[in-house]
Write a protein that holds these residues in place. Structure first.
Motif, PDB file in Angstrom:
ATOM      1  N   VAL A  72       0.857  -1.114  -0.012  1.00 15.19           N
ATOM      2  CA  VAL A  72      -0.042   0.143  -0.103  1.00 15.19           C
ATOM      3  C   VAL A  72       0.999   1.403  -0.009  1.00 15.19           C
ATOM      4  O   VAL A  72       2.015   1.278   0.412  1.00 15.19           O
ATOM      5  CB  VAL A  72      -0.830   0.091   1.267  1.00 15.19           C
ATOM      6  CG1 VAL A  72      -1.746  -1.237   1.090  1.00 15.19           C
ATOM      7  CG2 VAL A  72      -0.154   0.078   2.580  1.00 15.19           C
ATOM      8  N   TRP A  73       0.161   2.384  -0.425  1.00 14.07           N
ATOM      9  CA  TRP A  73       1.059   3.625  -0.129  1.00 14.07           C
ATOM     10  C   TRP A  73       0.979   4.180   1.174  1.00 14.07           C
ATOM     11  O   TRP A  73      -0.198   3.482   1.872  1.00 14.07           O
ATOM     12  CB  TRP A  73       0.232   4.682  -1.459  1.00 14.07           C
ATOM     13  CG  TRP A  73       0.397   4.330  -2.733  1.00 14.07           C
ATOM     14  CD1 TRP A  73      -0.453   3.619  -3.574  1.00 14.07           C
ATOM     15  CD2 TRP A  73       1.525   4.655  -3.532  1.00 14.07           C
ATOM     16  NE1 TRP A  73       0.032   3.500  -4.603  1.00 14.07           N
ATOM     17  CE2 TRP A  73       1.287   4.052  -4.988  1.00 14.07           C
ATOM     18  CE3 TRP A  73       2.812   5.338  -3.351  1.00 14.07           C
ATOM     19  CZ2 TRP A  73       2.135   4.070  -5.936  1.00 14.07           C
ATOM     20  CZ3 TRP A  73       3.537   5.266  -4.312  1.00 14.07           C
ATOM     21  CH2 TRP A  73       3.519   4.617  -5.682  1.00 14.07           C
ATOM     22  N   SER A 106       7.871   3.655   8.168  1.00  7.48           N
ATOM     23  CA  SER A 106       6.534   3.702   7.826  1.00  7.48           C
ATOM     24  C   SER A 106       5.748   2.600   8.167  1.00  7.48           C
ATOM     25  O   SER A 106       6.340   1.366   8.199  1.00  7.48           O
ATOM     26  CB  SER A 106       6.495   3.665   6.076  1.00  7.48           C
ATOM     27  OG  SER A 106       5.152   3.449   5.746  1.00  7.48           O
ATOM     28  N   PRO A 107       4.564   3.046   8.978  1.00  2.35           N
ATOM     29  CA  PRO A 107       3.863   1.777   9.711  1.00  2.35           C
ATOM     30  C   PRO A 107       2.944   1.131   8.248  1.00  2.35           C
ATOM     31  O   PRO A 107       2.328   0.054   8.711  1.00  2.35           O
ATOM     32  CB  PRO A 107       2.873   2.573  10.568  1.00  2.35           C
ATOM     33  CG  PRO A 107       2.724   3.968   9.855  1.00  2.35           C
ATOM     34  CD  PRO A 107       4.216   4.171   9.234  1.00  2.35           C
ATOM     35  N   THR A 108       2.718   1.709   7.329  1.00  2.00           N
ATOM     36  CA  THR A 108       1.918   1.179   6.159  1.00  2.00           C
ATOM     37  C   THR A 108       2.833   0.306   5.080  1.00  2.00           C
ATOM     38  O   THR A 108       2.289  -0.298   4.303  1.00  2.00           O
ATOM     39  CB  THR A 108       1.270   2.474   5.271  1.00  2.00           C
ATOM     40  OG1 THR A 108       2.445   3.056   4.504  1.00  2.00           O
ATOM     41  CG2 THR A 108       0.344   3.133   6.102  1.00  2.00           C
ATOM     42  N   TYR A 109       4.110   0.131   5.625  1.00  2.00           N
ATOM     43  CA  TYR A 109       4.950  -0.572   4.328  1.00  2.00           C
ATOM     44  C   TYR A 109       4.428  -2.154   4.604  1.00  2.00           C
ATOM     45  O   TYR A 109       4.407  -2.609   5.828  1.00  2.00           O
ATOM     46  CB  TYR A 109       6.493  -0.325   4.679  1.00  2.00           C
ATOM     47  CG  TYR A 109       7.490  -1.082   3.948  1.00  2.00           C
ATOM     48  CD1 TYR A 109       7.202  -1.172   2.602  1.00  2.00           C
ATOM     49  CD2 TYR A 109       8.342  -1.990   4.441  1.00  2.00           C
ATOM     50  CE1 TYR A 109       8.123  -1.984   1.719  1.00  2.00           C
ATOM     51  CE2 TYR A 109       9.262  -2.469   3.795  1.00  2.00           C
ATOM     52  CZ  TYR A 109       9.143  -2.510   2.326  1.00  2.00           C
ATOM     53  OH  TYR A 109      10.005  -3.343   1.695  1.00  2.00           O
ATOM     54  N   TRP A 110       4.260  -2.890   3.495  1.00  2.00           N
ATOM     55  CA  TRP A 110       4.065  -4.328   3.744  1.00  2.00           C
ATOM     56  C   TRP A 110       5.048  -5.062   4.401  1.00  2.00           C
ATOM     57  O   TRP A 110       4.388  -6.109   5.011  1.00  2.00           O
ATOM     58  CB  TRP A 110       4.010  -4.927   2.148  1.00  2.00           C
ATOM     59  CG  TRP A 110       5.211  -5.059   1.508  1.00  2.00           C
ATOM     60  CD1 TRP A 110       5.888  -4.333   0.752  1.00  2.00           C
ATOM     61  CD2 TRP A 110       6.048  -6.262   1.437  1.00  2.00           C
ATOM     62  NE1 TRP A 110       7.109  -4.718   0.255  1.00  2.00           N
ATOM     63  CE2 TRP A 110       7.257  -5.902   0.755  1.00  2.00           C
ATOM     64  CE3 TRP A 110       6.184  -7.390   2.364  1.00  2.00           C
ATOM     65  CZ2 TRP A 110       8.148  -6.807   0.197  1.00  2.00           C
ATOM     66  CZ3 TRP A 110       7.178  -8.106   1.951  1.00  2.00           C
ATOM     67  CH2 TRP A 110       8.436  -7.738   1.282  1.00  2.00           C
ATOM     68  N   ASP A 111       6.198  -4.626   4.439  1.00  2.53           N
ATOM     69  CA  ASP A 111       7.248  -5.598   5.188  1.00  2.53           C
ATOM     70  C   ASP A 111       7.635  -4.730   6.458  1.00  2.53           C
ATOM     71  O   ASP A 111       8.728  -5.025   6.882  1.00  2.53           O
ATOM     72  CB  ASP A 111       8.396  -5.894   4.461  1.00  2.53           C
ATOM     73  CG  ASP A 111       9.119  -7.168   4.980  1.00  2.53           C
ATOM     74  OD1 ASP A 111       8.612  -7.971   5.656  1.00  2.53           O
ATOM     75  OD2 ASP A 111      10.274  -7.155   4.493  1.00  2.53           O
TER      76      ASP A 111
END
Length: 541
Positions: A105-106, A236-241
């Motif tokens: 996700v962005w 980033s809390p939204t990064y997939w990993d």
């Protein structure tokens, strides 16, 4: 942590005293808090992956945006899954299918889709954007035609979003090294909604890359940009990993002065420097060898010549300038970091490519050629300028070249230094006589060093053009065997080395200082770092 101090101390005393103090430093706090303090050299021109061309920009962009393929931790030849969790290719490597991970996700929460890549590559190739790196995408079928305006309909270009998470790519010919190409930021996606929100997709410098506006999909998010000081990115809390990202923050410091940077490192204000002043390498090696890194680096240091300005339009002059350079003396006595004289343009050791070693030091032949061109013993040769960006090492090299040309040819050149953004703009606008340049491989293939010299390439910036050279580069891109590719590239490089729109100097090595508490910092030929794997660890005593 307190703000980075740039103290200009005498180089030797800095090195003798560096690290002697017992105070709790910024670097110590960084280890405790997982905050990496990184010397990034010049202030970046921007952080839009489709409008920049530099290494300082790459460091920051690769922390903020992730492409289909990631940087591998230890081996630049190995692909690491990024937004694409897997991929397939046809037997001849001309059609690739990428399967995007559904949890990518962005930073604003929007899913990263195959359509985002189609949008991004269309933007990159749109003639109105005038992206200097547009030719990187010319391996896409019909990309050349779209970028040059021959066709107007982007749907004819070889990239299709089959569905939200499937991207099919058709190339102009067999391209087994395509995964390596995709690691370069010119292929990175941008968030379509954000681009459109801040203006037309082909407008530059619209403000979308500023703090509060930037939307990325990488392991870090943009939190601060203080011009000519620091760019700060946070986990980033939204990064997939995100669960595997070790650092909480990276601070990219813009420090152009090598002595100031070494002082900051010695005083515990940096974990990693961008460079080391050549005069200080010996002292660091003797006193802090555990912190000095000298490693192979896939790059060429050279001077561009502006062929639209006489007398550089005369190949005899260009050859004379090259023949008058003692490259071995330059690397042994001036740059001092294990560099090798560049006798061809493509560095040695590129996947078995037989780099031609044609250039030599022959001052007598240089003087004869200059006389043939109408400048016997340098008489009547106009005073020209060497343009370079403001670092001590670039200045020292320019002074050495200035002396060699004066001693061997009887000509005088003046030196002009400019800060990074101005220097880059003047080079791209060809507002220079002679321009300090460096080319670091974008991926692990010799074509990345040669295709930049094709007619109209956004990174050529010399006015040089050769139709047969262009034909050979195109033929190499569609060659059906590696042997045929290399034969065409070798013929093209020989043309380049015969016409010499540049003065070749040396093949790089990577020289910097690295705190021993920085972990997962391995030697990399392209010096591309997967930031999510880097971390800091206190040493046990």
């Amino acid at each position: 942590m307190k703000k980075l101090l740039l103290l200009l101390l005498p180089a030797l005393s800095v090195l003798l005293c560096g690290g002697c103090g017992k105070r709790f430093s910024d670097a110590d706090a960084g280890v405790r808090d997982q905050v990496l303090l990184f010397g990034n050299g010049d202030e970046p021109k921007d952080i839009d992956p489709h409008t920049v061309t530099g290494v300082p920009e790459n460091h920051i962009i690769s922390a903020l945006i992730e492409g289909l393929i990631n940087y591998h931790l230890t081996d630049d030849n190995q692909p690491e899954p990024g937004v694409a969790e897997r991929w397939t290719a046809t037997e001849n490597y001309s059609v690739w299918t990428f399967y995007l991970r559904k949890n990518a996700v962005w930073s604003n929460g929007d899913p990263v889709t195959a359509q985002d890549f189609v949008f991004s590559w269309e933007r990159m190739l749109n003639p109105a954007l005038a992206a200097e790196y547009a030719e990187q995408l010319y391996v896409l079928d019909k990309a050349t035609e779209y970028n040059t305006g021959t066709i107007k309909d982007f749907s004819q270009v070889g990239v299709k979003a089959v569905d939200e998470h499937t991207l099919v790519v058709h190339l102009v010919g067999p391209t087994p090294y395509f995964l390596s190409m995709l690691q370069h930021y010119s292929w990175f996606p941008v968030h379509p909604g954000t681009i459109k929100k801040f203006g037309a997709e082909t407008n530059r410098a619209t403000g979308w890359t500023r703090v509060g506006n930037f939307v990325g999909n990488g392991p870090f998010q943009l939190k601060e940009w203080t011009v000519n000081q620091v760019i700060r990115v946070t986990r980033s809390p939204t990064y997939w990993d995100a669960a595997n990202v070790r650092l909480n923050e990276i601070r990219f410091y813009a420090i152009q002065n090598a002595v100031a940077e070494e002082t900051a490192f010695a005083n515990g204000q940096l974990h990693i420097t961008n460079e080391v002043k050549s005069d200080n390498i010996r002292v660091w090696r003797q006193q802090h060898s555990d912190k000095l890194r000298i490693e192979p680096y896939l790059g060429t240091y050279f001077y561009r010549l502006n062929l639209t300005r006489p007398p550089f339009d005369d190949v005899r002059v260009r050859k004379a300038l090259n023949l008058a350079i003692d490259r071995q003396q330059l690397v042994d006595r001036v740059v001092l970091g294990g560099q090798r004289p560049a006798l061809g343009f493509t560095p040695e050791g590129m996947l078995g490519y037989p780099t031609p070693k044609i250039l030599s030091y022959d001052p007598a032949r240089a003087r004869a050629l200059l006389a043939e061109a109408g400048f016997p013993d340098g008489k009547g040769f106009p005073v020209k300028e060497i343009l370079f960006n403001s670092t001590e090492n670039h200045k020292k090299i320019a002074e050495a070249i200035q002396r060699m040309w004066n001693q061997n040819l009887g000509i005088d050149v003046s030196l002009v230094n400019q800060e990074w953004k101005v220097y880059i703009d003047n080079q791209q606008r060809m507002s220079y006589d002679i321009s300090r340049s460096g080319w670091i491989g974008d991926y692990m293939d010799p074509i990345t060093f040669l295709s930049m010299w094709t007619t109209g390439n956004g990174n050529n910036n010399t006015g040089w053009s050769n139709t047969h050279f262009d034909e050979l580069i195109h033929a190499a891109k569609v060659a059906i065997t590696p042997e045929l590719r290399y034969a065409r590239l070798l013929e093209a490089e020989n043309i380049l080395l015969d016409e010499l729109p540049f003065v070749n100097l040396y093949w790089y090595s990577r020289i910097n200082l690295v705190d021993t508490r920085v972990k997962n910092w391995y030697p990399k030929l392209l010096d591309n770092r997967p930031w999510k794997y880097i971390f800091l660890e206190a040493e046990s005593h």
